[in-house]
Scaffold this motif. Sequence first.
Motif, short mmCIF file in Angstrom:
data_model
loop_
_atom_site.label_atom_id
_atom_site.label_comp_id
_atom_site.label_asym_id
_atom_site.label_seq_id
_atom_site.Cartn_x
_atom_site.Cartn_y
_atom_site.Cartn_z
N UNK A 1 -8.14 9.45 10.16
CA UNK A 1 -8.63 8.12 10.50
C UNK A 1 -7.63 7.10 9.98
N UNK A 2 -6.82 6.61 10.88
CA UNK A 2 -5.70 5.77 10.48
C UNK A 2 -6.12 4.36 10.08
N UNK A 3 -7.25 3.87 10.61
CA UNK A 3 -7.63 2.49 10.40
C UNK A 3 -7.83 2.13 8.94
N UNK A 4 -8.52 3.00 8.19
CA UNK A 4 -8.77 2.73 6.78
C UNK A 4 -7.49 2.67 5.97
N UNK A 5 -6.55 3.57 6.29
CA UNK A 5 -5.25 3.59 5.59
C UNK A 5 -4.50 2.30 5.87
N UNK A 6 -4.46 1.90 7.13
CA UNK A 6 -3.74 0.68 7.51
C UNK A 6 -4.34 -0.55 6.85
N UNK A 7 -5.67 -0.59 6.76
CA UNK A 7 -6.31 -1.77 6.21
C UNK A 7 -6.02 -1.91 4.72
N UNK A 8 -6.03 -0.79 3.97
CA UNK A 8 -5.72 -0.85 2.54
C UNK A 8 -4.28 -1.29 2.33
N UNK A 9 -3.35 -0.75 3.11
CA UNK A 9 -1.95 -1.14 2.98
C UNK A 9 -1.77 -2.64 3.23
N UNK B 1 8.27 -1.65 5.32
CA UNK B 1 7.65 -2.89 5.81
C UNK B 1 6.89 -2.70 7.12
N UNK B 2 7.33 -1.77 7.95
CA UNK B 2 6.68 -1.55 9.23
C UNK B 2 5.31 -0.90 9.13
N UNK B 3 4.92 -0.47 7.92
CA UNK B 3 3.61 0.16 7.75
C UNK B 3 2.52 -0.87 7.47
N UNK B 4 2.89 -2.13 7.38
CA UNK B 4 1.89 -3.18 7.13
C UNK B 4 1.80 -4.06 8.37
N UNK B 5 0.58 -4.34 8.79
CA UNK B 5 0.39 -5.18 9.97
C UNK B 5 -1.08 -5.31 10.32
N UNK B 6 -1.36 -5.96 11.42
CA UNK B 6 -2.72 -6.22 11.88
C UNK B 6 -3.17 -5.05 12.75
N UNK B 7 -3.84 -4.09 12.14
CA UNK B 7 -4.25 -2.88 12.85
C UNK B 7 -5.27 -3.19 13.94
N UNK B 8 -6.16 -4.13 13.68
CA UNK B 8 -7.22 -4.44 14.64
C UNK B 8 -6.70 -5.28 15.81
N UNK B 9 -5.81 -6.24 15.51
CA UNK B 9 -5.43 -7.20 16.53
C UNK B 9 -4.11 -6.97 17.23
N UNK B 10 -3.28 -6.06 16.70
CA UNK B 10 -1.94 -5.84 17.26
C UNK B 10 -1.87 -4.43 17.84
N UNK B 11 -1.98 -4.32 19.15
CA UNK B 11 -2.02 -3.02 19.80
C UNK B 11 -0.75 -2.22 19.56
N UNK B 12 0.41 -2.88 19.62
CA UNK B 12 1.68 -2.18 19.43
C UNK B 12 1.77 -1.62 18.01
N UNK B 13 1.37 -2.43 17.02
CA UNK B 13 1.38 -1.94 15.64
C UNK B 13 0.41 -0.78 15.47
N UNK B 14 -0.77 -0.89 16.08
CA UNK B 14 -1.76 0.18 15.95
C UNK B 14 -1.21 1.50 16.48
N UNK B 15 -0.55 1.46 17.60
CA UNK B 15 0.00 2.70 18.16
C UNK B 15 1.10 3.27 17.28
N UNK B 16 1.96 2.39 16.75
CA UNK B 16 3.02 2.87 15.85
C UNK B 16 2.43 3.48 14.59
N UNK B 17 1.43 2.82 14.05
CA UNK B 17 0.84 3.31 12.80
C UNK B 17 0.13 4.64 13.03
#
Length: 295
Positions: free
Chosen positions: A205-213, A259-275
Amino acid sequence: MFATLPGLIRVPLVVLLLVSNVLLHVLPLFALTLAKLLLPLAGFRRACSRGLVAIAESWIGVNNVLFDLFTRIRWQVDGLDGLCRDANYLVLANHQSWVDIPVLQKVLNRRIPFLRFFLKSQLIWVPLLGPAWWALDFPFMKRYSRETLAKHPELQGKDRVATRRACAKFRQLPVSVMNFVEGTRFTPAKHDAQGSPYRHLLRPRAGGVAFVLDAMGDGLQAILEVAVAYPGGPCSMLDLVAGRVREVRVSLHQHPIEPGLRGDYEGDEAFRQRFQAWVNTMWRGQDARIGRLLE
């Protein structure tokens, strides 16, 4: 030393000593927490927080000694080199059993900052332990089903608010934020129901990891990926107390936080796919590592 005692003597003795250890540490923990609440001075509160962590690390240390004395577990651990008590970590691990928690505590206690887990909100009602976790700033998360969210859309995002609030506290002291990436314990039934592409793991579940970062920002220095394997097969806390867990294998691997591991997981589709791609790549490596541990 005491591992050869008959089970009818050893198991009750272990339980008695573990409960005594809880009482020995939670009483001063609660007293210090009360002082922290009554005197809300910034410097004093920081000193109290450090004292609470010292009590918790002592509590874990005594538990580790008891398990060493009363069990015959063979430990195989690699990847401990380079760990630092002054660096803040996001610790990511697979999850098979409640035994994972004492295993992680034994391997990492006093090697990195004190581990804090995201807990289900119901666990705050566990006698003594629930209030102790609250005193130690463990974040309690309330999970909502899709049906509940559909009926009450105002609950959407409550868990993210709780995560951000917890991360704000974590930035004040050295911390290791623990995340079981699968979000639940592994079972063959869950593995099959998910159609997981991994042999030994559920889907991450990538969302929780992205949000903490994102919430911690530069407050984290590294990601510590931990693979835990039990060559003897699935086990429970009762198996651990009864001495039926004979071998534990753990492999640790550090990742830099680019640096590329931090971003808006919910609102940025491109970042979400990369993450998600990054997490899936890491998880394939984790799956292979567990396979090697079990060989």
